[in-house]
Design a protein around this motif. Structure first.
Motif, PDB file in Angstrom:
ATOM      1  N   LEU A 158       0.707  -1.166   0.187  1.00 34.73           N
ATOM      2  CA  LEU A 158      -0.267   0.020  -0.707  1.00 34.73           C
ATOM      3  C   LEU A 158       1.379   1.142   0.001  1.00 34.73           C
ATOM      4  O   LEU A 158       0.760   1.879  -0.642  1.00 34.73           O
ATOM      5  N   PHE A 159       2.241   1.359   0.561  1.00 39.82           N
ATOM      6  CA  PHE A 159       2.857   2.569   0.909  1.00 39.82           C
ATOM      7  C   PHE A 159       3.059   2.880  -0.453  1.00 39.82           C
ATOM      8  O   PHE A 159       3.448   3.490  -1.290  1.00 39.82           O
ATOM      9  N   ILE A 199      -4.455   8.915   0.574  1.00 41.38           N
ATOM     10  CA  ILE A 199      -3.925   7.686   0.624  1.00 41.38           C
ATOM     11  C   ILE A 199      -2.507   7.684   0.594  1.00 41.38           C
ATOM     12  O   ILE A 199      -1.395   7.747   1.441  1.00 41.38           O
ATOM     13  N   ILE A 200      -1.724   8.849  -0.038  1.00 42.49           N
ATOM     14  CA  ILE A 200      -0.493   9.144   0.867  1.00 42.49           C
ATOM     15  C   ILE A 200      -0.159   8.814   2.775  1.00 42.49           C
ATOM     16  O   ILE A 200       0.711   8.787   2.951  1.00 42.49           O
ATOM     17  N   ALA A 201      -1.182  10.006   3.474  1.00 44.59           N
ATOM     18  CA  ALA A 201      -1.246   9.897   4.511  1.00 44.59           C
ATOM     19  C   ALA A 201      -1.420   8.659   5.383  1.00 44.59           C
ATOM     20  O   ALA A 201      -0.257   8.275   6.040  1.00 44.59           O
ATOM     21  N   GLU A 206       0.667   4.116   8.374  1.00 45.13           N
ATOM     22  CA  GLU A 206       0.456   2.637   8.258  1.00 45.13           C
ATOM     23  C   GLU A 206       1.968   2.066   8.434  1.00 45.13           C
ATOM     24  O   GLU A 206       2.291   1.026   9.236  1.00 45.13           O
ATOM     25  N   LEU A 207       3.086   2.119   7.423  1.00 47.08           N
ATOM     26  CA  LEU A 207       4.231   1.977   7.182  1.00 47.08           C
ATOM     27  C   LEU A 207       4.713   2.197   8.296  1.00 47.08           C
ATOM     28  O   LEU A 207       5.446   1.027   8.907  1.00 47.08           O
ATOM     29  N   TYR A 208       4.536   3.036   9.083  1.00 44.99           N
ATOM     30  CA  TYR A 208       5.674   4.023  10.290  1.00 44.99           C
ATOM     31  C   TYR A 208       5.293   3.097  11.438  1.00 44.99           C
ATOM     32  O   TYR A 208       6.422   2.404  12.416  1.00 44.99           O
ATOM     33  N   ALA A 209       3.281   2.150  11.614  1.00 41.05           N
ATOM     34  CA  ALA A 209       3.200   2.360  12.858  1.00 41.05           C
ATOM     35  C   ALA A 209       3.432   0.123  12.260  1.00 41.05           C
ATOM     36  O   ALA A 209       3.313  -0.298  13.829  1.00 41.05           O
ATOM     37  N   SER A 210       3.560  -0.569  10.915  1.00 39.53           N
ATOM     38  CA  SER A 210       3.687  -2.113  11.302  1.00 39.53           C
ATOM     39  C   SER A 210       4.977  -2.571  11.481  1.00 39.53           C
ATOM     40  O   SER A 210       5.931  -1.811  11.954  1.00 39.53           O
ATOM     41  N   GLU A 211       5.293  -3.567  11.128  1.00 41.56           N
ATOM     42  CA  GLU A 211       6.380  -4.299  11.682  1.00 41.56           C
ATOM     43  C   GLU A 211       7.113  -3.710  11.117  1.00 41.56           C
ATOM     44  O   GLU A 211       7.714  -3.897   9.461  1.00 41.56           O
ATOM     45  N   ILE A 317       6.619  13.376   1.489  1.00 38.60           N
ATOM     46  CA  ILE A 317       6.462  13.514   2.574  1.00 38.60           C
ATOM     47  C   ILE A 317       6.934  12.504   3.694  1.00 38.60           C
ATOM     48  O   ILE A 317       8.249  11.744   3.247  1.00 38.60           O
ATOM     49  N   VAL A 318       7.496  12.324   5.137  1.00 40.97           N
ATOM     50  CA  VAL A 318       8.181  12.016   6.026  1.00 40.97           C
ATOM     51  C   VAL A 318       7.565   9.694   5.889  1.00 40.97           C
ATOM     52  O   VAL A 318       6.670  10.177   5.457  1.00 40.97           O
ATOM     53  N   SER A 319       8.770   9.573   5.675  1.00 44.07           N
ATOM     54  CA  SER A 319       8.497   8.126   5.726  1.00 44.07           C
ATOM     55  C   SER A 319       9.141   7.576   6.203  1.00 44.07           C
ATOM     56  O   SER A 319      10.706   7.646   5.707  1.00 44.07           O
ATOM     57  N   LYS A 320       9.130   6.162   6.459  1.00 43.76           N
ATOM     58  CA  LYS A 320      10.142   5.391   7.369  1.00 43.76           C
ATOM     59  C   LYS A 320      10.722   3.773   6.459  1.00 43.76           C
ATOM     60  O   LYS A 320       9.952   3.001   6.393  1.00 43.76           O
TER      61      LYS A 320
END
Length: 416
Positions: A158-159, A199-201, A206-211, A317-320
């Motif tokens: 999804l990311f 969707i971007i947000a 969700e990616l940051y919060a995921s495993e 956007i900032v992303s992990k």
């Protein structure tokens, strides 16, 4: 036997926030692209001595106002092509990685690195697979199976939709609106912009919060091996998951508004030259993240791969990065965010000086037909983006670390 409440909540989340959002996004993009390809009447103003297009007729016997029938082939093709961009970018990166790995390790007996033509044929085939179908297929699998492996892989797929399809889509639609002051903004444009923003947000949060994980090859990722077991959503009910996403959302929303707002102004004013600006920024972001990564924990190849992620996926956007825990990702996240802040500051302040202090004879010809031709709009928009949203995005990212640490109970969410 009725399904449990946990299953019902899981189905609701996947159906609404996964399948539903993807289907709506594709629908708005398709309808918006179709609208661009269809002929439409637009009221245009031309100077007396300007040569008129054939499809323009005077409006009410005016010598400067005309009704023109236009078809936006270019915008229609670009809008629709964004749908397939994730598959193309992922395939190029995979092919490049396999090629570099082959030439680097083919003579090294200690490393088994077998690359065949079938690897490249599978990558080539992926280019032609509609990416929304990939996402929807995995979402349906996630709907049927509730486990950590599917949830982690779903967040990453999804990311890809958010970073590689929705991000260019959002920038493109905003540019189309700002670059033509006489064009009427349609409902489908607003729907496409809103859908892309959400969707971007949502996918970045969700990616940051995921495993997270530490995978040395693709098979370990597929088999869900070598993970940190640090999901912030683990064993949480639906409302608790939504509350966590909402709680950490400020860092991502301010980052999205600042970066997209900055790029909207820069792209509108510089047009084709903005591609050079973005390319330079991506290169600088790559080296900033490369320096920020802890060299004791990663190999050179992994360092390059993670740096590419931060260079390409942190534009709007900032992303992990899914590789490594949140603590190890914090430095490149902050470093790249500060780099884009400074980079956009310098660019927009330079444009403000050019716009306001230099003679109008030095202005680019297209400025007069854009929304930035209004000084009140231009200076107000730039001031809000630079002096309010920009600093807020960095402050929010700085507080994100404390937020995550405060959520830790038995599980280690920050330094797993």
């Amino acid at each position: 036997m009725y399904p449990s409440r946990e299953k019902l909540e899981h189905w609701a989340k996947i159906t609404l926030l996964g399948i539903g959002m993807t289907c709506l996004d594709v629908a708005w993009i398709g309808l918006n692209g179709k609208q661009y390809l269809e002929a439409k009447n637009i009221s245009r103003h031309f100077d007396v001595n300007t040569s008129l297009p054939d499809a323009c007729k005077p409006l009410n016997d005016s010598t400067t106002e005309y009704l023109c029938q236009e078809t936006d082939i270019k915008w229609g093709i670009l809008t629709l092509s964004c749908i397939q961009l994730p598959s193309i970018v992922m395939s190029i990166c995979a092919a490049a990685g396999l090629t570099v790995g082959y030439f680097k390790y083919k003579d090294n007996p200690e490393i088994a690195y077998n690359v065949t033509k079938w690897h490249f044929l599978r990558i080539l085939a992926f280019v032609f697979v509609p990416y929304p179908l990939v996402v929807l297929g995995h979402q349906i699998l996630h709907l049927l199976r509730m486990n950590a492996k599917i949830e982690m892989q779903s967040a990453i797929l999804l990311f890809g939709e958010g970073a590689l399809e929705a991000s260019p889509q959002l920038l493109l639609q905003i540019y189309i609106i700002l670059s033509d002051a006489e064009r009427e903004v349609t409902t489908f444009q607003w729907l496409a912009i809103t859908s892309a923003f959400l969707i971007i947000a949502k996918t970045s949060i969700e990616l940051y919060a995921s495993e997270s994980g530490y995978w040395q090859d693709f098979q370990e990722f597929v088999k869900h091996e070598r993970t940190y077991d640090d999901s912030m959503m683990k064993d949480k009910r639906l409302m608790a998951k939504l509350f966590i996403m909402l709680k950490i959302s400020f860092s991502f929303l301010t980052s999205l508004m600042f970066k997209v707002g900055s790029l909207a102004i820069i792209c509108t004013m510089l047009k084709a030259y903005s591609a050079i600006y973005l390319s330079v920024g991506i290169i600088i972001a790559f080296f900033i993240s490369y320096k920020a990564i802890d060299t004791e924990k990663v190999t050179d190849d992994e360092r390059v791969g993670v740096s590419l992620f931060y260079a390409l996926c942190n534009i709007t956007i900032v992303s992990k990065c899914p590789m490594y825990n949140r603590k190890d990702n914090y430095k490149p996240m902050m470093g790249v965010s500060i780099m884009w802040l400074i980079f956009h500051y310098l660019a927009i302040i330079s444009l403000m000086i050019w716009y306001g202090a230099l003679p109008t004879s030095t202005h680019l010809a297209h400025w007069s037909s854009t929304h930035v031709s209004s000084p009140s709009f231009f200076y107000s928009f730039c001031s809000i983006v630079l002096f309010i949203i920009g600093p807020l995005s960095i402050m929010a990212l700085w507080t994100l670390r404390r937020q995550v640490k405060a959520m830790e109970t038995d599980a280690r969410m920050w330094d797993a």
